[in-house]
Design a protein around this motif. Sequence first.
Motif, PDB file in Angstrom:
ATOM      1  N   SER A 168       0.835  -1.202   0.000  1.00  0.00           N
ATOM      2  CA  SER A 168       0.000   0.000   0.000  1.00  0.00           C
ATOM      3  C   SER A 168       0.871   1.254   0.000  1.00  0.00           C
ATOM      4  O   SER A 168       1.986   1.246   0.503  1.00  0.00           O
ATOM      5  N   TYR A 169       0.317   2.321  -0.589  1.00  0.00           N
ATOM      6  CA  TYR A 169       1.030   3.594  -0.603  1.00  0.00           C
ATOM      7  C   TYR A 169       1.168   4.124   0.819  1.00  0.00           C
ATOM      8  O   TYR A 169       0.265   3.970   1.632  1.00  0.00           O
ATOM      9  N   GLN A 170       2.302   4.754   1.095  1.00  0.00           N
ATOM     10  CA  GLN A 170       2.648   5.105   2.465  1.00  0.00           C
ATOM     11  C   GLN A 170       2.404   6.580   2.776  1.00  0.00           C
ATOM     12  O   GLN A 170       2.208   7.393   1.878  1.00  0.00           O
ATOM     13  N   SER A 171       2.469   6.897   4.053  1.00  0.00           N
ATOM     14  CA  SER A 171       2.293   8.272   4.507  1.00  0.00           C
ATOM     15  C   SER A 171       3.483   8.696   5.361  1.00  0.00           C
ATOM     16  O   SER A 171       3.995   7.907   6.154  1.00  0.00           O
ATOM     17  N   ALA A 172       3.902   9.936   5.197  1.00  0.00           N
ATOM     18  CA  ALA A 172       5.030  10.455   5.972  1.00  0.00           C
ATOM     19  C   ALA A 172       4.730  10.443   7.467  1.00  0.00           C
ATOM     20  O   ALA A 172       5.647  10.480   8.292  1.00  0.00           O
ATOM     21  N   ASP A 173       3.446  10.351   7.812  1.00  0.00           N
ATOM     22  CA  ASP A 173       3.068  10.352   9.227  1.00  0.00           C
ATOM     23  C   ASP A 173       3.668   9.191  10.001  1.00  0.00           C
ATOM     24  O   ASP A 173       3.773   9.246  11.219  1.00  0.00           O
ATOM     25  N   TYR A 174       4.026   8.118   9.296  1.00  0.00           N
ATOM     26  CA  TYR A 174       4.476   6.912   9.995  1.00  0.00           C
ATOM     27  C   TYR A 174       5.987   6.717   9.931  1.00  0.00           C
ATOM     28  O   TYR A 174       6.484   5.641  10.201  1.00  0.00           O
TER      29      TYR A 174
ATOM     30  N   ARG B 263      -3.906   3.146 -10.492  1.00  0.00           N
ATOM     31  CA  ARG B 263      -3.533   3.359  -9.091  1.00  0.00           C
ATOM     32  C   ARG B 263      -2.476   4.454  -8.957  1.00  0.00           C
ATOM     33  O   ARG B 263      -2.408   5.147  -7.954  1.00  0.00           O
ATOM     34  N   LYS B 264      -1.656   4.629 -10.005  1.00  0.00           N
ATOM     35  CA  LYS B 264      -0.644   5.687  -9.915  1.00  0.00           C
ATOM     36  C   LYS B 264      -1.283   7.071  -9.986  1.00  0.00           C
ATOM     37  O   LYS B 264      -0.778   8.027  -9.417  1.00  0.00           O
TER      38      LYS B 264
ATOM     39  N   ARG C 156      -2.298   7.673  -6.544  1.00  0.00           N
ATOM     40  CA  ARG C 156      -1.126   8.102  -5.767  1.00  0.00           C
ATOM     41  C   ARG C 156      -0.818   9.583  -6.013  1.00  0.00           C
ATOM     42  O   ARG C 156      -0.633  10.351  -5.064  1.00  0.00           O
TER      43      ARG C 156
ATOM     44  N   ARG D 190      -2.400  16.130  -0.345  1.00  0.00           N
ATOM     45  CA  ARG D 190      -1.608  16.328   0.867  1.00  0.00           C
ATOM     46  C   ARG D 190      -0.861  17.658   0.800  1.00  0.00           C
ATOM     47  O   ARG D 190      -0.758  18.383   1.784  1.00  0.00           O
TER      48      ARG D 190
ATOM     49  N   SER E  85      -6.441   1.688   0.709  1.00  0.00           N
ATOM     50  CA  SER E  85      -5.267   1.174   1.425  1.00  0.00           C
ATOM     51  C   SER E  85      -4.190   2.242   1.585  1.00  0.00           C
ATOM     52  O   SER E  85      -3.181   2.018   2.240  1.00  0.00           O
ATOM     53  N   HIS E  86      -4.388   3.411   0.965  1.00  0.00           N
ATOM     54  CA  HIS E  86      -3.358   4.455   1.015  1.00  0.00           C
ATOM     55  C   HIS E  86      -3.210   4.976   2.452  1.00  0.00           C
ATOM     56  O   HIS E  86      -4.176   5.454   3.044  1.00  0.00           O
ATOM     57  N   MET E  87      -1.998   4.893   2.981  1.00  0.00           N
ATOM     58  CA  MET E  87      -1.774   5.290   4.371  1.00  0.00           C
ATOM     59  C   MET E  87      -1.917   6.798   4.579  1.00  0.00           C
ATOM     60  O   MET E  87      -2.046   7.260   5.705  1.00  0.00           O
ATOM     61  N   ASP E  88      -1.843   7.569   3.499  1.00  0.00           N
ATOM     62  CA  ASP E  88      -1.888   9.018   3.641  1.00  0.00           C
ATOM     63  C   ASP E  88      -3.297   9.582   3.428  1.00  0.00           C
ATOM     64  O   ASP E  88      -3.475  10.788   3.363  1.00  0.00           O
TER      65      ASP E  88
ATOM     66  N   ASN F 201      -6.914  10.010   5.134  1.00  0.00           N
ATOM     67  CA  ASN F 201      -7.366   9.977   6.524  1.00  0.00           C
ATOM     68  C   ASN F 201      -8.823   9.571   6.701  1.00  0.00           C
ATOM     69  O   ASN F 201      -9.235   9.185   7.785  1.00  0.00           O
TER      70      ASN F 201
ATOM     71  N   ASP G 168      -6.399  -0.543   7.911  1.00  0.00           N
ATOM     72  CA  ASP G 168      -4.946  -0.542   8.120  1.00  0.00           C
ATOM     73  C   ASP G 168      -4.445   0.697   8.845  1.00  0.00           C
ATOM     74  O   ASP G 168      -3.600   0.592   9.729  1.00  0.00           O
ATOM     75  N   ASN G 169      -4.909   1.862   8.443  1.00  0.00           N
ATOM     76  CA  ASN G 169      -4.479   3.056   9.180  1.00  0.00           C
ATOM     77  C   ASN G 169      -5.666   3.713   9.888  1.00  0.00           C
ATOM     78  O   ASN G 169      -5.663   4.908  10.151  1.00  0.00           O
TER      79      ASN G 169
END
Lengths: 305, 292
Positions: free
Chosen positions: A295-301, B45-46, B49, B56, B220-223, B225, B246-247
């Motif tokens: 999964s795409y990540q976040s700078a928060d982690y 998906r890109k 992203r 953000r 699934s993107h962690m960024d 919210n 997940d987040n």
Amino acid sequence: MTSENSKIQSIIQNSPTIDKVGTEERVARFQTRSIKGDSKLMGLKMALSMIDLTTLEGKDTQGKVKQLCYKAEHLHDAIPGLPTVAAVCVYPSMVSIAKKALNHTQIKVASVATAFPGGQSPLAVKIADTKFAVDQGADEVDMVISRGKFMEGNYAYVFDEIAAIKEACGNVRLKVILETGELATLDDVRLASDLAIHAGADFIKTSTGKIQPAATMPVTLTMLMAIKDHYDKTGVMVGMKPAGGISTSKLALHYLVMVNEVLGEKWLSNEWFRFGASSLANDVLMQIAKTVNGSYQSADYFSID
Amino acid sequence: MSRLEILKTYKIYIGGQFPRTESGRYYVPKNGQNEPLGNICLSSRKDVRNAVSAARKATGWAERTAFNRGQILYRIAEMLEGRKAQFIEELILQGSNKKTAEIEVNLAVDRVVYYAGWCDKYQQIMGAVNPVSSSHFNFSVPEPTGVVGIVCPENQSLVGLVSLVLPVICGGNTCVVIASESLPLCAVTFAEVLNTSDLPGGVINILTGAKKELISPLASHMDVNAIIYGDNDEEQWKTLGILAADNVKRVSRLSKDWTNPENQDLYQIAETLEIKTTWHPIENIGGASSGY
């Protein structure tokens, strides 16, 4: 004409002019290579192991440097099997702090010296600055050349200064910062590279990170070609360190492709190639996490520094 | 000589720009009469992203004064009003009749104005000074959740999108919107409205394409919210919930009849607000106790 002068004359005469358009086209081709899957993961880990994690701010504190040293050793413990960075790069006054924090590791402490970043101080001050960093325990010294003298055409001064700092360094490896953002043309970049290499640089480095543009691919290619020509002629290897402006893992991989295709695999280790960067590490870590978790990540982690 | 009609290229909207999808793919949705609606970007998906990182970067939106956000939202309504004819035409092409199309567009404009008005008011309604039994001045204020993913309903392609997106940006969030897959025209034209209405690039990013493909990387993107799901597919809703865990994203499902003028309220803004409570030490002064 003294023999020293004739040596410099010969460096100038043998320093080739650079075809800017050709350089840019070659660089564009490096950026078309597609690196996926396992090779990408390997490349990312290699990039991590080549980073000189850097903090060069007027507001640096002992706490900040200690924190950075901890990060250098524990990049992201959530993912096992990550390398450490190659070195931590700080101001001379912070060398002893960093040295103490990293004593139990293989991570080197690099120190900028010679009145970084301007370099507008007398030679005696620069030598004292360098000796101080070395005495404090620096494993590597990053010096800046006198760009003003270079622009005035006083190449002998630039050459002698590098040689004098090299002498002050003793066994400590010397990286010579050309500050290519202030050298107007690729021809100048090439000439400065040749001067630095002949004067005894162990590494040549693009930038201080304080001037824009910092490292770019055409500039780095020009410097790599200087290293290659020197190696072909003498068999002596010189290291390369692009610094400043390399903040994404994609770009870092493009640099690795370029080093591999210009100089070959021998240079693909942190003994001969480094990235001077502060924000690159987190982007590479996020890419590695993306490759591992999907999964795409976040700078928060990820830790800030 | 007859004139050659110039057909519009429908592109996606990321960071204030109109790129084509990085994948280079497209699809051709059709209306009830089997007429093609256009060549629409089949985002990948890109693109998700890129849209999330644009959103953000645009979080400075929350730092603007509430009043200024209201002005900009009102400007969106002005621009939308000016292009009513185009939206009506697109809605008719997508299968509406003229009357319902007109009603939908008018309602969309009114709804933008409705949320524009809330921009500098919801804070007073939702914020509070709380009574506590210690020497503290204790107060709560709403703050934006951050980057919000929005999945639009399949029908009501304009008013559905407006009804889900406006409360989110009214609250100071930025968002990535997945438009109606079968009726995407109004979403792209709405992006053109946004681009001419002082809204900073990246606050709203709009993607077209296959929901099945786009929901996974978004959820699934962690960024990201929070996610607001406005469609009615149980399978998609389930996938979204699992991946969003997940987040610990906030996930809400809002499927209403957006053509009903009543379906707009403060609580929809609250879906993507967080409450921050501050305990500020004070001394007891004079006769006042810490009851307030």
